[in-house]
Design a protein around this motif. Structure first.
Motif, PDB file in Angstrom:
ATOM      1  N   ARG A 138       0.817  -1.229   0.000  1.00  0.00           N
ATOM      2  CA  ARG A 138       0.000   0.000   0.000  1.00  0.00           C
ATOM      3  C   ARG A 138       0.835   1.255   0.000  1.00  0.00           C
ATOM      4  O   ARG A 138       0.443   2.272  -0.521  1.00  0.00           O
ATOM      5  N   PHE A 139       1.989   1.226   0.654  1.00  0.00           N
ATOM      6  CA  PHE A 139       2.747   2.473   0.810  1.00  0.00           C
ATOM      7  C   PHE A 139       4.089   2.436   0.087  1.00  0.00           C
ATOM      8  O   PHE A 139       4.921   3.308   0.270  1.00  0.00           O
ATOM      9  N   GLY A 140       4.290   1.424  -0.732  1.00  0.00           N
ATOM     10  CA  GLY A 140       5.530   1.350  -1.494  1.00  0.00           C
ATOM     11  C   GLY A 140       6.763   1.256  -0.622  1.00  0.00           C
ATOM     12  O   GLY A 140       7.813   1.802  -0.952  1.00  0.00           O
ATOM     13  N   ALA A 141       6.644   0.555   0.510  1.00  0.00           N
ATOM     14  CA  ALA A 141       7.778   0.448   1.416  1.00  0.00           C
ATOM     15  C   ALA A 141       8.725  -0.648   0.938  1.00  0.00           C
ATOM     16  O   ALA A 141       8.348  -1.537   0.179  1.00  0.00           O
ATOM     17  N   ARG A 142       9.956  -0.554   1.407  1.00  0.00           N
ATOM     18  CA  ARG A 142      10.954  -1.575   1.089  1.00  0.00           C
ATOM     19  C   ARG A 142      11.371  -2.210   2.408  1.00  0.00           C
ATOM     20  O   ARG A 142      11.765  -1.510   3.333  1.00  0.00           O
ATOM     21  N   LEU A 174      11.320  -1.187   7.710  1.00  0.00           N
ATOM     22  CA  LEU A 174      10.576  -0.787   6.517  1.00  0.00           C
ATOM     23  C   LEU A 174      11.033   0.609   6.119  1.00  0.00           C
ATOM     24  O   LEU A 174      10.953   1.541   6.911  1.00  0.00           O
ATOM     25  N   HIS A 175      11.533   0.735   4.903  1.00  0.00           N
ATOM     26  CA  HIS A 175      11.953   2.052   4.414  1.00  0.00           C
ATOM     27  C   HIS A 175      10.776   2.707   3.706  1.00  0.00           C
ATOM     28  O   HIS A 175      10.180   2.118   2.801  1.00  0.00           O
ATOM     29  N   LEU A 176      10.443   3.914   4.134  1.00  0.00           N
ATOM     30  CA  LEU A 176       9.286   4.619   3.584  1.00  0.00           C
ATOM     31  C   LEU A 176       9.693   6.001   3.136  1.00  0.00           C
ATOM     32  O   LEU A 176      10.726   6.527   3.563  1.00  0.00           O
ATOM     33  N   ARG A 180      11.810   3.560   8.736  1.00  0.00           N
ATOM     34  CA  ARG A 180      12.857   4.543   8.442  1.00  0.00           C
ATOM     35  C   ARG A 180      12.395   5.429   7.310  1.00  0.00           C
ATOM     36  O   ARG A 180      11.812   4.960   6.340  1.00  0.00           O
ATOM     37  N   ALA A 181      12.646   6.709   7.433  1.00  0.00           N
ATOM     38  CA  ALA A 181      12.323   7.637   6.355  1.00  0.00           C
ATOM     39  C   ALA A 181      13.538   8.515   6.105  1.00  0.00           C
ATOM     40  O   ALA A 181      14.103   9.069   7.049  1.00  0.00           O
ATOM     41  N   ALA A 182      13.942   8.618   4.856  1.00  0.00           N
ATOM     42  CA  ALA A 182      15.102   9.431   4.504  1.00  0.00           C
ATOM     43  C   ALA A 182      14.646  10.845   4.183  1.00  0.00           C
ATOM     44  O   ALA A 182      13.654  11.053   3.490  1.00  0.00           O
ATOM     45  N   LEU A 183      15.384  11.833   4.724  1.00  0.00           N
ATOM     46  CA  LEU A 183      15.016  13.235   4.562  1.00  0.00           C
ATOM     47  C   LEU A 183      16.230  13.999   4.094  1.00  0.00           C
ATOM     48  O   LEU A 183      17.344  13.698   4.492  1.00  0.00           O
ATOM     49  N   ASP A 184      16.000  15.015   3.305  1.00  0.00           N
ATOM     50  CA  ASP A 184      17.156  15.777   2.871  1.00  0.00           C
ATOM     51  C   ASP A 184      17.035  17.232   3.287  1.00  0.00           C
ATOM     52  O   ASP A 184      16.002  17.696   3.715  1.00  0.00           O
ATOM     53  N   GLY A 185      18.131  17.933   3.149  1.00  0.00           N
ATOM     54  CA  GLY A 185      18.138  19.368   3.346  1.00  0.00           C
ATOM     55  C   GLY A 185      18.562  19.760   4.742  1.00  0.00           C
ATOM     56  O   GLY A 185      18.484  18.980   5.687  1.00  0.00           O
ATOM     57  N   ASN A 186      19.020  20.983   4.857  1.00  0.00           N
ATOM     58  CA  ASN A 186      19.483  21.491   6.133  1.00  0.00           C
ATOM     59  C   ASN A 186      18.314  21.754   7.064  1.00  0.00           C
ATOM     60  O   ASN A 186      18.428  21.665   8.269  1.00  0.00           O
TER      61      ASN A 186
END
Lengths: 409, 170
Positions: B15-19, B29-31, B86-92
């Motif tokens: 449903r959420f395209g997790a890995r 689960l990577h989301l 886990r969720a990956a985020l970018d930026g300062n």
């Protein structure tokens, strides 16, 4: 690095009720230097007369940057810092860190080391509960109890000193086993202690259980309902006092806890008294575990034989070139831990103590995060304190058994 | 060990395209950050992951992009299993929707992540620093934040170092 600036009241406005802005209630600062906050905890209180309308904990006075510091040390050296987190549960902090490292490296732990770890972890639980009992008694006026508790706590600290040479910051549990085997006097000292302790627990109870003052100060105070305990993720004696039968030693056994026969004491009232009774019963269960672990304690090595992670014994260094190389490598460069991230948790005296450990494949941890039970429990303060007197607030703080070193890390 | 949470893993992946990733018997689960809250809601309401254990973050600066990973630890009170998101985020000035609507105890964990990593949680009810003082500059657990040390003074450079040593203000 920092400039001192005035506190902007607008930043804190969302924390207090409308009545505070109109001047109907009073804002009062309690702590950080206050004898009843068990360390350096500051509470901002909004009071209507003597009734707490809002309680806003402010933490961080004991922040030592342990997590940041651990990133710059090898795995062996970083362990020394873990003792200082929850200074009432140093063995537990070591244990959870070692379990995490062992899981990452896939290290084995000899059976004797597992047994000794269990005995020491349970002794630490007794140690922590004894100090909690003494100080929380002190907070609500049971002065003499503190001295009795300290008397028995001294016996536990003597056992720690006998094993590791240290009373509190032991660093005795190491990745892959123990620092060294326990001395021969260990078993006798522990047996003496567990023989004596049941009578002493009865003695404490005879001072408190029927005491009308104690009953009045604790029954119905700071109630945490079953639903709230689940919703807020409470663990340890706080959850068990609210009827949540949850103990990681039973649900996810580690270090062979599954082979010991013990109960999880629970109460349904959820008040300060329930948490007191749960901890008193837990002390008895701990004694049961120690007795079984001592009876079952096998002989054998106390350190894993995996030389890529565990330094060789001192006796080999003089005769074996390879042992010398391993010793040198392990104490200078450290060992390389496989890349990956894991979370391990144990049941500390205060609840779930977890460590999130991430390795990038090198000899130093990339990220260590301690999920500490005091931090989680202190979040419940606003919920528990609402509608009680300031005097009861002291009993509530004592009953959630916080250690500020654990909270601020 | 992971069989009992397999239906939950399959559903979230679909449903959420997790890995999903398993390491030493632990499942992660990577989301994507936008789907974290919805996935957590599904896990809580449908699969019994009713207890939030912990929220923390990891900084991979400078070797990886996106630099931050927010790590959420959930626990199932009936099957007694952990699950990590886990969720990956970018930026300062990274930001992420808050979990406080689902789990009230996310409040302090998210404040700590803001304090230590500078990751904003949108819609957080109390977005103050928690451990560092309110007027602190920077976020200490970022990898580009220096650890700090004291320079060692020897006889030949004693005065030179003394000059630039921080002193308590009068």
């Amino acid at each position: 690095m920092t400039e001192i600036r005035d506190v902007d009241v607008a930043e804190l406005r969302h924390l207090v009720s409308e009545r505070a802005l109109k001047g109907e209630t009073m804002l009062l600062n309690m702590g950080p230097q206050h004898p009843s906050t068990h360390g350096v905890l500051r509470l901002m209180l909004e009071l209507d007369g003597e009734i707490v309308v809002n309680c806003i904990p402010d933490i961080g006075f004991l922040h030592t940057g342990v997590e940041k510091n651990m990133e710059s040390k090898t795995y062996q050296k970083a362990e020394v810092m873990t003792d200082r987190l929850d200074y009432m549960n140093p063995i537990g902090n070591n244990l959870v860190y070692c379990l995490a490292v062992e899981k990452l490296c896939d290290l084995d732990v000899p059976l004797r080391a597992q047994g000794v770890r269990v005995i020491l972890a349970e002794l630490t639980r007794l140690n922590s509960h004894l100090l909690w009992l003494g100080t929380s008694g002190l907070d609500i006026g049971a002065m003499s109890l503190f001295l009795y508790c300290m008397r028995e706590r001294e016996m536990i600290l003597d056992i720690f000193e006998m094993c590791s040479g240290q009373r509190m910051m032991t660093t005795y549990i190491r990745p892959g086993g123990l620092w060294r085997d326990v001395p021969v006097e260990f078993e006798g000292a522990v047996r003496d202690f567990i023989e004596l302790m049941p009578r002493r627990i009865e003695e404490y109870e005879s001072l408190l259980n029927e005491n009308p003052l104690f009953l009045e100060r604790t029954a119905g105070i700071g109630v945490l309902t079953y639903e709230n305990a689940i919703r807020w993720g409470a663990t340890g004696p706080i959850a068990r006092g609210s009827g949540v039968k949850f103990d990681l030693r039973k649900e996810r056994p580690y270090m062979g806890y599954e082979q010991y026969d013990f109960d999880i004491p629970t109460r349904t009232e959820g008040d300060v008294r329930a948490r007191y009774l749960v901890r008193m019963d837990e002390m008895r269960e701990s004694l049961k575990i120690i007795r079984q672990a001592l009876d079952k304690l096998p002989y054998g090595p106390v350190r894993s034989n995996n030389r890529k992670f565990i330094p060789p014994p001192r006796s080999e260094i003089g005769v074996s070139m390879e042992a010398l190389i391993h010793h040198f490598k392990l104490w200078t460069e450290g060992f390389n831990v496989p890349k990956g991230a894991i979370y391990t948790a144990i049941e500390s005296p205060r609840g779930e103590l977890g460590v999130y450990l991430e390795s990038d494949g090198g000899p130093k941890p990339y990220r260590v995060h301690y999920r500490t039970p005091s931090f989680a429990a202190l979040q419940l303060m606003p919920l528990l304190a609402k509608g009680h007197f300031i005097a009861d607030l002291v009993a509530i703080i004592a009953s959630i058994d916080i250690v500020l070193g654990d909270t601020d890390r | 060990m992971t069989e009992s949470i397999q239906p939950a893993l399959n559903a979230i992946q679909e449903r959420f395209g997790a890995r999903a990733q398993t390491f030493r018997g632990e499942t992660t689960l990577h989301l994507t950050p936008g789907r974290l809250v919805a996935a957590a809601q599904a896990l809580r309401d449908e699969f019994g992951f009713g207890r939030l254990v912990d929220i923390t973050a990891v900084d991979y600066w400078p070797q990886e992009k996106p630099r931050f990973h927010v790590v959420v630890q959930l626990y199932n009170m009936t099957s007694h299993q952990y699950l990590r998101l886990r969720a990956a985020l970018d930026g300062n000035a990274a930001s992420l929707p808050t979990l406080t609507g689902l789990y009230p105890n996310a409040n302090w964990y998210e404040r700590e992540v803001w304090d230590m990593f500078g990751i904003r949680f949108e819609g957080h009810p109390d977005p103050r620093r928690i451990i560092m003082p309110a007027d602190w500059q920077g976020h200490p657990l970022r990898k580009d934040y220096p650890l700090g040390y004291e320079e060692v003074q020897f006889t030949f450079n004693f005065d030179e170092i003394l000059k630039r040593k921080p002193h308590p203000k009068e």
